[in-house]
Scaffold this active site. Sequence first.
Site, PDB file in Angstrom:
ATOM      1  N   GLY A  11     -13.340  -4.505  17.005  1.00 41.60           N
ATOM      2  CA  GLY A  11     -13.428  -5.384  18.175  1.00 41.60           C
ATOM      3  C   GLY A  11     -13.711  -4.583  19.439  1.00 41.60           C
ATOM      4  N   GLY A  37     -15.072  -9.432  15.700  1.00 44.32           N
ATOM      5  CA  GLY A  37     -15.634  -8.099  15.956  1.00 44.32           C
ATOM      6  C   GLY A  37     -16.969  -7.944  15.262  1.00 44.32           C
ATOM      7  N   VAL A  58      -5.976  -8.798   7.709  1.00 47.47           N
ATOM      8  CA  VAL A  58      -4.629  -8.212   7.725  1.00 47.47           C
ATOM      9  C   VAL A  58      -3.518  -9.271   7.682  1.00 47.47           C
ATOM     10  CG1 VAL A  58      -5.381  -6.081   8.848  1.00 47.47           C
ATOM     11  CG2 VAL A  58      -4.514  -7.966  10.264  1.00 47.47           C
ATOM     12  N   ASN A 100       2.715  -7.687   8.103  1.00 43.20           N
ATOM     13  CA  ASN A 100       2.068  -6.788   7.134  1.00 43.20           C
ATOM     14  C   ASN A 100       1.835  -5.399   7.716  1.00 43.20           C
ATOM     15  OD1 ASN A 100       1.927  -8.790   5.175  1.00 43.20           O
ATOM     16  ND2 ASN A 100      -0.077  -9.516   5.870  1.00 43.20           N
ATOM     17  N   LYS A 106       6.214   0.971   8.005  1.00 39.30           N
ATOM     18  CA  LYS A 106       7.518   1.310   7.415  1.00 39.30           C
ATOM     19  C   LYS A 106       7.336   2.096   6.116  1.00 39.30           C
ATOM     20  CE  LYS A 106      11.525  -1.099   5.500  1.00 39.30           C
ATOM     21  NZ  LYS A 106      11.180  -1.735   4.205  1.00 39.30           N
ATOM     22  N   ALA A 115      -0.456  -4.376  20.091  1.00 39.28           N
ATOM     23  CA  ALA A 115      -1.219  -4.853  21.249  1.00 39.28           C
ATOM     24  C   ALA A 115      -0.719  -6.251  21.585  1.00 39.28           C
ATOM     25  CB  ALA A 115      -2.711  -4.885  20.914  1.00 39.28           C
ATOM     26  N   TYR A 146      -1.880 -18.588  20.706  1.00 38.53           N
ATOM     27  CA  TYR A 146      -2.030 -17.159  21.012  1.00 38.53           C
ATOM     28  C   TYR A 146      -0.736 -16.630  21.635  1.00 38.53           C
ATOM     29  CZ  TYR A 146      -4.259 -13.005  23.187  1.00 38.53           C
ATOM     30  OH  TYR A 146      -4.613 -11.735  23.573  1.00 38.53           O
ATOM     31  N   TYR A 160      11.929  -4.780  13.549  1.00 38.50           N
ATOM     32  CA  TYR A 160      11.667  -3.624  12.669  1.00 38.50           C
ATOM     33  C   TYR A 160      12.221  -2.338  13.281  1.00 38.50           C
ATOM     34  CZ  TYR A 160       9.139  -5.328   8.634  1.00 38.50           C
ATOM     35  OH  TYR A 160       8.826  -5.908   7.438  1.00 38.50           O
TER      36      TYR A 160
END
Length: 320
Positions: A11, A37, A58, A100, A106, A115, A146, A160
Amino acid sequence: MKRAVVTGGAGFLGSHLCERLLAEGVAVVCVDNLITGTRENVAALAGRPDFELVLHDVSKPIEIEGRVDYVLHFASPASPIDYLELPIQTLKVGSLGTHNSLGLAKAKGARYLLASTSEVYGDPLVHPQPESYWGNVNPVGPRGVYDEAKRFAEAMTMAYHRVHGLETRIVRIFNTYGPRMRPRDGRVVPAFVAQAIAGEPMTVFGDGSQTRSFCYVDDLIEGIYRLLLSEEVEPTNLGNPHEMTILEFAETIRAAVGSSSEIVFKPLPVDDPKTRQPDIAKARALLGWEPRVPLERGLERTIDYFRALAAAGVTAGRAR
Ligand code: NAD
Ligand code: UDP
């Protein structure tokens, strides 16, 4: 040699980030499904032994062989037109895609950078926006897909960090512009520049009194690289505090292009934020960072890019 996975690396921002990482001696695996992209964005990197483009969504589990030191999650439709056309993909890449990519980090013991966006502040009631402001978002409006996906992504990233001890970074990116934005992806810079170059009417939404603050891509990427190497876990704003109204911006672009396009007014999109300006005190203190490229210079480079595309006959540039 360190190795980074950049989701959304084909992108606009991702491709500049891939280049910067490579310039720092970091090998890059760019994972992108090309939904917004293009291959052209990374065409100059293809064939390098330290660069790989993996075509993959992803929002589905990500498998990468070998060591990974950094995971930078940039995959997401980012222009309002794109995420209005792709609401479910946007929600999925912000939620499942974040999950994911965190899982990949991890598994590999990698440092993670998300981002995020100034959109987490919604239509802000605090001005300028510091990181401590929690935002004013309409969850069920068209932009909610969004904004809420990114808010979820931030929460997941912090979880996480807290639960698994993952090294995480969160950048809240404010409006950024530069070469490799898709012409007419709907965002204001490609829209105004392409319209001014073509001599078409420049479409100001609403009465043009809403404000934005525009950061040139090189400045943003410098800040992101510094944040990646820092120890800061909490979200950090990056953007240019130079704020102007959209009408002023249209006039500035028209003058920079040397165009005689007329300015026309169109309806304001639902939930379009009335003001937006980053408070970058934290980035200044923490990263010693602030934008350096003045608007005139950034616009010059961007206009050159769009002129070259127009000369090559690329005017629409829809990726899909
Ligand atoms: P972009 O549309 O040019 O890039 C997004 C990239 O992600 C594209 O290459 C697209 O194909 C890819 N992608 C989307 N969904 C995917 C999926 N499910 N799997 C794999 N790849 C996928 O937009 P951009 O301006 O470069 O934005 C990049 C990131 O920065 C986004 O996460 C966006 O939210 C964030 N951001 C950008 C700005 C800005 O001003 N440019 C501001 C705030 C936040
Ligand atoms: N905008 C505009 N004309 C256009 C495209 C956008 O006036 O052709 C306005 C839009 O309504 C918003 C601002 O420009 O107020 C910035 O829009 P953009 O889509 O670039 O990003 P946003 O900051 O809204 O996410």
